[in-house]
Design an enzyme around this catalytic site. Structure first.
Site, PDB file in Angstrom:
ATOM      1  CG  ASP A  20      -2.309   0.612   0.865  1.00 33.56           C
ATOM      2  OD1 ASP A  20      -2.329   1.637   0.163  1.00 33.56           O
ATOM      3  OD2 ASP A  20      -3.342   0.071   1.307  1.00 33.56           O
ATOM      4  CG  HIS A  38     -15.499  -0.324  -4.493  1.00 36.82           C
ATOM      5  ND1 HIS A  38     -15.318  -1.315  -3.564  1.00 36.82           N
ATOM      6  CD2 HIS A  38     -15.236   0.838  -3.824  1.00 36.82           C
ATOM      7  CE1 HIS A  38     -14.980  -0.794  -2.409  1.00 36.82           C
ATOM      8  NE2 HIS A  38     -14.904   0.512  -2.545  1.00 36.82           N
TER       9      HIS A  38
END
Length: 341
Positions: A199, A246
């Site tokens: 990340d 998404h």
């Protein structure tokens, strides 16, 4: 006029704002944590929080009606099983972080929903100034979002760990795994599994404390990077994408899938955990509403399993199965495998 049709369903929809704000206020006040192993009455609650008895009774009554508190015949309030399990700070699947994110980050944005609709742009962040929603200089994001991300994902992660077959899986790369919920749950349920969290640097820094507190620092290493700019680390037989795709428009979502496919060895596994909109686009309501939320949050939407299956095929992955995650905020997990050359 059809006499069998009544407006009550519409009225119930309008009560959604009242119900959520009651939950958010009670959570922010620490009501459920306060009542863990304890109880209260209207006078005691009012005195403890320095408020009049009238507002105290109104809030406690609302929470009781919503199934968050139990009121006995003596006028004593206690937690219900639901609030005791998920709204007491410090519990493994504490959901209060997600409540805070919706209250502080998403709720104000819905006052500008019409602007997002007409302009097709997010309003929870400054799209002209920031590169993306995930900015390290946004105090609301830093204070609330990643805690909320963990609490939203923890129970879904548990369901994935319980329902999917991890027998042949040893090294998982959790792409965009900030918060650490999936890494923690997978390692807790499967002692032979190691999970690498990939990340952004500041997200890794925010997540390390939680991994250390879970006693899993030796099995959950971090690699800081940007999946659009940096090559994913190698040496993993499985790549996990949990509630990542998404956030991005279709072109970027397909690009992420290609990047992940490239990082997998032959016969490697890709797991996609999302709230899938049905292939017929008729629901389910939670997935459809979360998809609408992307209008104020980001550039993406909740995609369908059929869309993912088609995109995965384009990057050399074959969809093998999907598993419903009963009772979890994330509705399903889609498993695909990379073809041998």
């Amino acid at each position: 006029m059809n006499s069998q049709v009544v407006p009550l369903p519409l009225l119930n929809l309008t009560f959604g704002v009242h119900a959520f704000k009651a939950l958010a206020l009670a959570t922010d006040l620490g009501v459920f944590t306060e009542l863990s192993g304890s109880s209260t009455t209207v006078p005691r609650f009012a005195e403890r929080h320095g408020i009049d008895e009238r507002p105290a009774e109104l809030l406690l009554t609302a929470c009781t009606a919503l199934g968050l508190l139990h009121l006995d015949d003596s006028g004593t309030y206690t937690n219900t099983e639901l609030s005791q399990e998920f709204l007491v700070r410090g519990k493994p699947y504490y959901f209060g972080g997600r409540v805070a994110v919706v209250d502080r980050h998403e709720y104000p944005a819905y006052l500008k929903l019409a602007d997002s609709l007409r302009g097709n742009y997010p309003v929870t962040w400054d799209a002209e100034r920031q590169e993306s929603l995930f900015a390290p200089d946004d105090p609301v994001m830093v204070e609330f979002f990643w805690e909320g991300r963990y609490t939203l994902s923890a129970f879904s992660a548990r369901r994935v760990a319980e329902k999917l077959d991890f027998t042949a899986i040893r090294r998982v790369l959790d792409v965009g795994g900030g918060g650490g919920a999936f890494a923690v749950e997978l390692c807790r349920h499967h002692p032979g599994v190691r999970v690498t969290i990939f990340d952004l640097p500041f997200v890794c820094d925010l997540t390390r404390t939680r991994i250390t507190a879970a006693g899993l620092a030796d099995r959950i290493p971090f690699v800081a990077g940007d999946f659009f700019a940096d090559r994913l680390p190698e040496g993993h037989d499985t790549v996990l994408l949990s509630n990542i795709l998404h956030d991005w428009n279709e072109a970027d979502a397909r690009r992420i899938l290609a990047i992940c496919a490239d990082a997998l060895p032959a016969d490697g596994t890709l797991i996609i955990c999302e709230s899938f909109v049905g292939d017929d686009k008729r629901g389910p309501a939670p997935a459809a509403l979360m998809s609408l939320n992307m209008l104020v949050e980001a550039w993406g939407r909740n995609y369908t399993a059929a869309e993912y299956t088609s995109w995965l095929r384009e990057v050399g992955l074959r969809t093998e199965r999907g598993s419903l995650l009963d009772g979890a905020p994330t509705t399903a997990a889609l498993v695909a495998r990379k073809a041998r050359p």
